[in-house]
Design a protein around this motif. Structure first.
Motif, PDB file in Angstrom:
ATOM      1  N   VAL A 114       0.420  -0.907   0.124  1.00  0.00           N
ATOM      2  CA  VAL A 114       0.104  -0.305  -0.097  1.00  0.00           C
ATOM      3  C   VAL A 114       0.987   1.053   0.043  1.00  0.00           C
ATOM      4  O   VAL A 114       1.815   1.495   1.228  1.00  0.00           O
ATOM      5  CB  VAL A 114      -0.734   0.125   1.418  1.00  0.00           C
ATOM      6  N   ASN A 115       0.466   1.860  -0.960  1.00  0.00           N
ATOM      7  CA  ASN A 115       1.336   3.847  -0.731  1.00  0.00           C
ATOM      8  C   ASN A 115       0.611   4.270  -1.656  1.00  0.00           C
ATOM      9  O   ASN A 115      -0.549   4.323  -1.618  1.00  0.00           O
ATOM     10  CB  ASN A 115       2.998   2.674  -1.863  1.00  0.00           C
ATOM     11  N   ALA A 116       1.441   5.750  -1.887  1.00  0.00           N
ATOM     12  CA  ALA A 116      -0.144   7.200  -2.456  1.00  0.00           C
ATOM     13  C   ALA A 116      -0.320   6.734  -3.484  1.00  0.00           C
ATOM     14  O   ALA A 116      -1.526   7.749  -3.943  1.00  0.00           O
ATOM     15  CB  ALA A 116       1.377   8.156  -1.962  1.00  0.00           C
ATOM     16  N   ILE A 152     -11.403  -2.341   7.761  1.00  0.00           N
ATOM     17  CA  ILE A 152     -11.167  -3.906   8.899  1.00  0.00           C
ATOM     18  C   ILE A 152     -12.263  -4.119   8.990  1.00  0.00           C
ATOM     19  O   ILE A 152     -13.128  -3.686   9.895  1.00  0.00           O
ATOM     20  CB  ILE A 152     -10.341  -2.509   9.882  1.00  0.00           C
ATOM     21  N   ILE A 153     -12.522  -6.000   8.411  1.00  0.00           N
ATOM     22  CA  ILE A 153     -13.118  -6.849   9.422  1.00  0.00           C
ATOM     23  C   ILE A 153     -13.493  -7.768   9.867  1.00  0.00           C
ATOM     24  O   ILE A 153     -11.775  -7.925   9.608  1.00  0.00           O
ATOM     25  CB  ILE A 153     -14.513  -6.947   7.470  1.00  0.00           C
ATOM     26  N   ARG A 154     -13.914  -8.390  10.389  1.00  0.00           N
ATOM     27  CA  ARG A 154     -12.906  -9.745  10.842  1.00  0.00           C
ATOM     28  C   ARG A 154     -15.083 -10.606  10.059  1.00  0.00           C
ATOM     29  O   ARG A 154     -16.095 -10.548  10.482  1.00  0.00           O
ATOM     30  CB  ARG A 154     -13.819 -10.144  12.886  1.00  0.00           C
ATOM     31  N   TYR A 155     -13.768 -11.458   9.515  1.00  0.00           N
ATOM     32  CA  TYR A 155     -14.658 -12.323   8.721  1.00  0.00           C
ATOM     33  C   TYR A 155     -15.090 -14.073   9.317  1.00  0.00           C
ATOM     34  O   TYR A 155     -13.783 -14.065  10.244  1.00  0.00           O
ATOM     35  CB  TYR A 155     -14.713 -12.300   7.461  1.00  0.00           C
ATOM     36  N   GLY A 156     -15.492 -15.044   9.361  1.00  0.00           N
ATOM     37  CA  GLY A 156     -16.070 -15.881   9.349  1.00  0.00           C
ATOM     38  C   GLY A 156     -15.118 -16.707   8.792  1.00  0.00           C
ATOM     39  O   GLY A 156     -13.975 -16.149   7.537  1.00  0.00           O
ATOM     40  N   PHE A 157     -14.965 -18.103   8.202  1.00  0.00           N
ATOM     41  CA  PHE A 157     -14.061 -19.076   7.231  1.00  0.00           C
ATOM     42  C   PHE A 157     -14.547 -18.512   5.949  1.00  0.00           C
ATOM     43  O   PHE A 157     -15.758 -18.363   5.783  1.00  0.00           O
ATOM     44  CB  PHE A 157     -14.066 -19.960   7.578  1.00  0.00           C
ATOM     45  N   LYS A 180      -4.410  -3.163  12.376  1.00  0.00           N
ATOM     46  CA  LYS A 180      -4.042  -2.286  12.590  1.00  0.00           C
ATOM     47  C   LYS A 180      -3.376  -1.305  11.903  1.00  0.00           C
ATOM     48  O   LYS A 180      -3.417  -0.138  11.498  1.00  0.00           O
ATOM     49  CB  LYS A 180      -3.677  -2.046  14.509  1.00  0.00           C
ATOM     50  N   GLN A 181      -2.100  -1.544  12.063  1.00  0.00           N
ATOM     51  CA  GLN A 181      -0.757  -1.269  10.505  1.00  0.00           C
ATOM     52  C   GLN A 181      -1.419  -0.288   8.594  1.00  0.00           C
ATOM     53  O   GLN A 181      -1.117  -0.272   8.707  1.00  0.00           O
ATOM     54  CB  GLN A 181       0.221  -1.857  10.561  1.00  0.00           C
ATOM     55  N   LEU A 182      -1.972  -1.607   8.879  1.00  0.00           N
ATOM     56  CA  LEU A 182      -3.281  -1.197   7.313  1.00  0.00           C
ATOM     57  C   LEU A 182      -3.962  -0.428   7.031  1.00  0.00           C
ATOM     58  O   LEU A 182      -3.783   0.596   6.506  1.00  0.00           O
ATOM     59  CB  LEU A 182      -3.495  -2.834   6.522  1.00  0.00           C
TER      60      LEU A 182
END
Length: 163
Positions: free
Chosen positions: A73-75, A100-105, A146-148
């Protein structure tokens, strides 16, 4: 310049245990039939067939070993490479929303999902869901949400990223 880079490999223990089990059975069969001269199974294939199919099995193991998901990921946007399968580039101008999401399998590798669009996942259950202005969706698995989120939020002001 703010940048995020991540490299992920398929490191699931159960995948490698499964592959090791298949290879182990194959090696045992080759040892039984080719080296010891005892037929392997009730309807054994020829020694040549057994050895040639071993090349195919080795190629499958090498393929899984080579699978690598690289996110950059950049400008300019997001570059995604799933070696040796595909690569894609998304520009910030094309992205309407990111979260940002948390998903199931959702499976590993590259998948089509009615909920998440095109999914690129190597492991885990957390990812960056991108909504393109065209209506398409992309889900990129990540081990560093978090960084992403911190980097993406600087380029997509409509993001709902909590990280």
């Amino acid at each position: 310049m703010v940048e995020f880079k991540e490299t992920q490999k398929m490191t699931q223990w159960w995948l490698w245990l499964l592959l090791a089990g298949v290879v182990g059975i194959w090696v045992w069969g080759i040892t039984q039939q080719v080296i010891l001269g005892q037929p392997f199974g009730n309807h054994p294939m020829s020694n040549t067939g057994l050895l040639v199919s071993s090349v195919f099995l080795a190629a499958i193991v090498a393929f899984f070993y080579s699978l690598t998901l690289r996110t950059n990921v950049n400008a300019q946007g997001i570059q995604l490479r799933y070696t040796p399968l595909t690569s894609t580039q998304l520009t910030w101008a094309d992205i309407q929303k990111a979260e940002i999401i948390r998903y199931g399998f959702v499976g590993y590798g590259i998948r089509a999902s009615p909920t998440y669009g095109t999914v690129y996942n190597a492991k885990g259950k957390t990812g960056l869901l991108l909504h393109k202005k065209s209506g398409e969706k992309f889900l990129l698995g990540t081990q560093h949400p978090k960084q992403l989120a911190q980097v993406v939020s600087q380029f997509v002001p409509t993001s709902s990223i909590a990280g």
